[in-house]
Design an enzyme around this catalytic site. Structure first.
Site, PDB file in Angstrom:
ATOM      1  N   LEU A  23     -22.475  10.092 -33.835  1.00 29.03           N
ATOM      2  CA  LEU A  23     -23.671   9.384 -33.385  1.00 29.03           C
ATOM      3  C   LEU A  23     -23.318   8.233 -32.438  1.00 29.03           C
ATOM      4  O   LEU A  23     -24.196   7.580 -31.888  1.00 29.03           O
ATOM      5  CB  LEU A  23     -24.418   8.834 -34.609  1.00 29.03           C
ATOM      6  CG  LEU A  23     -24.895   9.939 -35.567  1.00 29.03           C
ATOM      7  CD1 LEU A  23     -25.193   9.377 -36.934  1.00 29.03           C
ATOM      8  CD2 LEU A  23     -26.110  10.641 -34.990  1.00 29.03           C
ATOM      9  N   LYS A  73      -7.046   8.166 -37.609  1.00 36.83           N
ATOM     10  CA  LYS A  73      -7.110   6.709 -37.777  1.00 36.83           C
ATOM     11  C   LYS A  73      -5.765   6.068 -38.150  1.00 36.83           C
ATOM     12  O   LYS A  73      -5.474   4.947 -37.741  1.00 36.83           O
ATOM     13  CB  LYS A  73      -8.158   6.353 -38.839  1.00 36.83           C
ATOM     14  CG  LYS A  73      -9.584   6.456 -38.341  1.00 36.83           C
ATOM     15  CD  LYS A  73     -10.550   5.986 -39.413  1.00 36.83           C
ATOM     16  CE  LYS A  73     -11.918   5.732 -38.825  1.00 36.83           C
ATOM     17  NZ  LYS A  73     -12.826   5.063 -39.742  1.00 36.83           N
ATOM     18  N   ASP A 109     -14.348  -1.597 -38.647  1.00 28.89           N
ATOM     19  CA  ASP A 109     -15.109  -1.186 -39.842  1.00 28.89           C
ATOM     20  C   ASP A 109     -15.290  -2.365 -40.806  1.00 28.89           C
ATOM     21  O   ASP A 109     -16.371  -2.544 -41.381  1.00 28.89           O
ATOM     22  CB  ASP A 109     -14.386  -0.054 -40.578  1.00 28.89           C
ATOM     23  CG  ASP A 109     -14.565   1.287 -39.883  1.00 28.89           C
ATOM     24  OD1 ASP A 109     -15.575   1.463 -39.176  1.00 28.89           O
ATOM     25  OD2 ASP A 109     -13.690   2.157 -40.047  1.00 28.89           O
ATOM     26  N   GLY A 134     -15.138   3.532 -55.362  1.00 32.51           N
ATOM     27  CA  GLY A 134     -14.294   4.319 -54.465  1.00 32.51           C
ATOM     28  C   GLY A 134     -13.131   3.489 -53.970  1.00 32.51           C
ATOM     29  O   GLY A 134     -13.187   2.246 -53.974  1.00 32.51           O
ATOM     30  N   GLY A 137     -10.435   5.507 -47.609  1.00 28.59           N
ATOM     31  CA  GLY A 137     -10.279   4.792 -46.341  1.00 28.59           C
ATOM     32  C   GLY A 137     -11.384   3.781 -46.077  1.00 28.59           C
ATOM     33  O   GLY A 137     -11.114   2.647 -45.669  1.00 28.59           O
ATOM     34  N   ASN A 158     -12.733   3.427 -59.313  1.00 28.20           N
ATOM     35  CA  ASN A 158     -12.472   4.700 -58.629  1.00 28.20           C
ATOM     36  C   ASN A 158     -12.194   5.794 -59.642  1.00 28.20           C
ATOM     37  O   ASN A 158     -11.721   5.533 -60.751  1.00 28.20           O
ATOM     38  CB  ASN A 158     -11.253   4.544 -57.707  1.00 28.20           C
ATOM     39  CG  ASN A 158     -11.122   5.705 -56.734  1.00 28.20           C
ATOM     40  OD1 ASN A 158     -12.122   6.145 -56.166  1.00 28.20           O
ATOM     41  ND2 ASN A 158      -9.914   6.205 -56.551  1.00 28.20           N
ATOM     42  N   THR A 160      -9.872   8.033 -59.521  1.00 34.87           N
ATOM     43  CA  THR A 160      -8.436   7.968 -59.786  1.00 34.87           C
ATOM     44  C   THR A 160      -8.062   6.491 -59.909  1.00 34.87           C
ATOM     45  O   THR A 160      -8.020   5.765 -58.912  1.00 34.87           O
ATOM     46  CB  THR A 160      -7.643   8.619 -58.630  1.00 34.87           C
ATOM     47  OG1 THR A 160      -8.220   9.892 -58.355  1.00 34.87           O
ATOM     48  CG2 THR A 160      -6.172   8.754 -58.962  1.00 34.87           C
ATOM     49  N   ARG A 163      -5.372   4.703 -57.634  1.00 35.95           N
ATOM     50  CA  ARG A 163      -5.762   4.315 -56.262  1.00 35.95           C
ATOM     51  C   ARG A 163      -6.571   3.020 -56.274  1.00 35.95           C
ATOM     52  O   ARG A 163      -6.470   2.207 -55.356  1.00 35.95           O
ATOM     53  CB  ARG A 163      -6.578   5.423 -55.597  1.00 35.95           C
ATOM     54  CG  ARG A 163      -5.744   6.548 -55.074  1.00 35.95           C
ATOM     55  CD  ARG A 163      -6.604   7.545 -54.327  1.00 35.95           C
ATOM     56  NE  ARG A 163      -6.665   7.289 -52.904  1.00 35.95           N
ATOM     57  CZ  ARG A 163      -7.524   7.906 -52.082  1.00 35.95           C
ATOM     58  NH1 ARG A 163      -8.392   8.787 -52.559  1.00 35.95           N
ATOM     59  NH2 ARG A 163      -7.519   7.651 -50.799  1.00 35.95           N
TER      60      ARG A 163
HETATM   61  P1  NAP Z   1     -11.907   9.189 -48.512  1.00 32.58           P
HETATM   62  O1  NAP Z   1     -10.834   8.360 -47.907  1.00 32.58           O
HETATM   63  O2  NAP Z   1     -11.702  10.648 -48.651  1.00 32.58           O
HETATM   64  O3  NAP Z   1     -12.228   8.565 -49.981  1.00 32.58           O
HETATM   65  C1  NAP Z   1     -13.169   9.182 -50.823  1.00 32.58           C
HETATM   66  C2  NAP Z   1     -13.361   8.329 -52.088  1.00 32.58           C
HETATM   67  O4  NAP Z   1     -14.408   8.911 -52.854  1.00 32.58           O
HETATM   68  C3  NAP Z   1     -12.143   8.261 -52.983  1.00 32.58           C
HETATM   69  O5  NAP Z   1     -12.128   7.017 -53.636  1.00 32.58           O
HETATM   70  C4  NAP Z   1     -12.405   9.399 -53.972  1.00 32.58           C
HETATM   71  O6  NAP Z   1     -11.824   9.179 -55.241  1.00 32.58           O
HETATM   72  C5  NAP Z   1     -13.902   9.277 -54.135  1.00 32.58           C
HETATM   73  N1  NAP Z   1     -14.511  10.560 -54.534  1.00 32.58           N
HETATM   74  C6  NAP Z   1     -14.488  11.723 -53.831  1.00 32.58           C
HETATM   75  N2  NAP Z   1     -15.169  12.681 -54.493  1.00 32.58           N
HETATM   76  C7  NAP Z   1     -15.598  12.112 -55.653  1.00 32.58           C
HETATM   77  C8  NAP Z   1     -16.343  12.589 -56.770  1.00 32.58           C
HETATM   78  N3  NAP Z   1     -16.782  13.854 -56.822  1.00 32.58           N
HETATM   79  N4  NAP Z   1     -16.603  11.736 -57.787  1.00 32.58           N
HETATM   80  C9  NAP Z   1     -16.160  10.447 -57.731  1.00 32.58           C
HETATM   81  N5  NAP Z   1     -15.446   9.935 -56.711  1.00 32.58           N
HETATM   82  C10 NAP Z   1     -15.176  10.761 -55.671  1.00 32.58           C
HETATM   83  O7  NAP Z   1     -13.280   9.026 -47.709  1.00 32.58           O
HETATM   84  P2  NAP Z   1     -13.791   7.752 -46.867  1.00 32.58           P
HETATM   85  O8  NAP Z   1     -13.302   7.857 -45.479  1.00 32.58           O
HETATM   86  O9  NAP Z   1     -13.510   6.520 -47.648  1.00 32.58           O
HETATM   87  O10 NAP Z   1     -15.368   8.055 -46.799  1.00 32.58           O
HETATM   88  C11 NAP Z   1     -16.150   8.024 -47.963  1.00 32.58           C
HETATM   89  C12 NAP Z   1     -17.633   8.164 -47.615  1.00 32.58           C
HETATM   90  O11 NAP Z   1     -18.061   7.078 -46.808  1.00 32.58           O
HETATM   91  C13 NAP Z   1     -17.994   9.428 -46.834  1.00 32.58           C
HETATM   92  O12 NAP Z   1     -19.201   9.910 -47.364  1.00 32.58           O
HETATM   93  C14 NAP Z   1     -18.197   8.943 -45.427  1.00 32.58           C
HETATM   94  O13 NAP Z   1     -19.150   9.721 -44.710  1.00 32.58           O
HETATM   95  C15 NAP Z   1     -18.750   7.546 -45.647  1.00 32.58           C
HETATM   96  N6  NAP Z   1     -18.437   6.597 -44.555  1.00 32.58           N
HETATM   97  C16 NAP Z   1     -19.464   5.880 -44.003  1.00 32.58           C
HETATM   98  C17 NAP Z   1     -19.194   4.964 -42.999  1.00 32.58           C
HETATM   99  C18 NAP Z   1     -20.321   4.174 -42.381  1.00 32.58           C
HETATM  100  O14 NAP Z   1     -20.125   3.591 -41.309  1.00 32.58           O
HETATM  101  N7  NAP Z   1     -21.473   4.087 -43.006  1.00 32.58           N
HETATM  102  C19 NAP Z   1     -17.876   4.765 -42.560  1.00 32.58           C
HETATM  103  C20 NAP Z   1     -16.856   5.508 -43.144  1.00 32.58           C
HETATM  104  C21 NAP Z   1     -17.140   6.429 -44.156  1.00 32.58           C
HETATM  105  P3  NAP Z   1     -10.312   9.679 -55.606  1.00 32.58           P
HETATM  106  O15 NAP Z   1      -9.412   8.575 -55.147  1.00 32.58           O
HETATM  107  O16 NAP Z   1     -10.340   9.830 -57.064  1.00 32.58           O
HETATM  108  O17 NAP Z   1     -10.091  10.968 -54.859  1.00 32.58           O
END
Ligand code: NAP
Length: 295
Positions: A23, A73, A109, A134, A137, A158, A160, A163
């Site tokens: 976007l 990244k 960010d 969570g 990243g 979180n 895990t 982490r």
């Molecule tokens: P990431 O690095 O893959 O981290 C995902 C996190 O979610 C980890 O802490 C993971 O826990 C946890 N998780 C995944 N599946 C889960 C489940 N079923 N139940 C409980 N915890 C779960 O992803 P990220 O880059 O941080 O992004 C996370 C979300 O934020 C995405 O939906 C992304 O679209 C959104 N986001 C939004 C923005 C914005 O500007 N608004 C910016 C960046 C990201 P574990 O450590 O246990 O695997």
């Protein structure tokens, strides 16, 4: 909208893989058009094996800068000339600024998230108690942003726990008291009872990914808690709906997306962007891609 480009058009863009659904182009290009700037923002799909060549290319082609998204990244760091303290603390770059061939890796960010709290909810993290759900990243950037904005305490919950502990240690080095919990820990209720802000960063609530489940018990949400969910598909997640039902103020996920872009725009152009125009462009695009939900 067709625009005329010239030999003086300044080019910025996005490198990632994939980039088709980003976007950012509509947000930045509307801002350039509004300010009648001869700039353009272009998404570039870059496969992981081509990242180094793409970075050399952006220098060779005199791009003014790029945003960087998944999966580059962290991988881009060795190809840049310098990192800002924010990017170094987070260990990831989402914005590159080309200073006459010298490439600076920054991360907007963290500051973008904090700015979304200030601008959209008049919330200053200084002295506050935060709970982050969570530890991926996005949570890392948010924890660094809150710590650098002098939050007093950050609890990280979180799935895990290990982490969560690693991220709590990182944030603690920047000043605040921190604690690490499992997402299903009973202590989370106590942390939330005393918290000023809750930030949800897991994919729970995302369209098509466990949307039926709330990441925390709805009864644990009490005003004046500010509830942010950085998931923006759907615009209004089940957690935000529950928080609103409970009388809490909310900041939707588009807030972080908008202000990381605002901060990148300022770094590339040296000018303040028309934030209302960027917000409208972002919300229009999100609503178009998600059907007819309320913004
Ligand atoms: P990431 O690095 O893959 O981290 C995902 C996190 O979610 C980890 O802490 C993971 O826990 C946890 N998780 C995944 N599946 C889960 C489940 N079923 N139940 C409980 N915890 C779960 O992803 P990220 O880059 O941080 O992004 C996370 C979300 O934020 C995405 O939906 C992304 O679209 C959104 N986001 C939004 C923005 C914005 O500007 N608004 C910016 C960046 C990201 P574990 O450590 O246990 O695997």
């Amino acid at each position: 909208m067709v625009r005329d480009f010239s030999g003086e058009t300044a080019v910025v863009g996005l490198i990632g893989y994939p980039v088709a659904h980003s976007l950012s182009p509509v947000m930045h290009n509307r801002a350039f058009a509004q300010l009648e700037m001869n700039w353009v923002y272009v998404p570039f799909p870059v496969r992981p094996e081509d990242l180094e060549a793409a970075v050399k290319g952006l220098r060779a082609l005199s791009l003014r800068g790029v945003n960087v998204t998944v999966p580059h990244k962290t991988a881009i760091v060795p190809f840049l000339d310098r990192l800002t303290p924010a990017a170094a603390a987070i260990g990831a770059v989402n914005t590159v600024i080309n200073q006459d061939g010298y490439l600076v890796g920054d991360n907007t960010d963290a500051i973008g998230f904090v700015r979304s709290l200030r601008e959209e909810a008049d919330f200053d993290p200084a002295g506050s108690r935060a709970v982050i759900l969570g530890a991926g990243g996005a949570a890392r950037a948010i924890a660094v942003g809150l710590a650098e904005s002098r939050a007093a305490r950050i609890a990280i919950a979180n799935r895990t726990r290990e982490r969560a502990r690693e991220l709590a240690e990182l944030a603690a080095r920047l000043g605040p008291e921190t604690t690490a919990l499992a997402l299903d820990s009973p202590e989370l209720e106590e942390e939330l009872a005393a918290a000023d802000v809750l930030v949800q960063t897991t994919p729970l609530g995302m369209a098509g990914a466990g949307e039926a489940h709330l990441p925390v018990n709805e009864n644990w949400l009490h005003p004046p808690l500010l509830v942010c969910d950085i998931v923006y598909t759907p615009l209004y997640t089940p957690l935000l709906a529950a928080a609103a039902r409970r009388g809490c103020r909310i900041v939707p996920g588009w807030g972080m997306l908008l202000y990381q872009g605002v901060e990148a725009f300022e770094r590339w152009t040296g000018r303040p962007p028309p934030i209302a125009v960027m917000r409208r462009a972002l919300l229009d695009a999100l609503q178009m891609s998600q059907g007819s939900e309320e913004a």
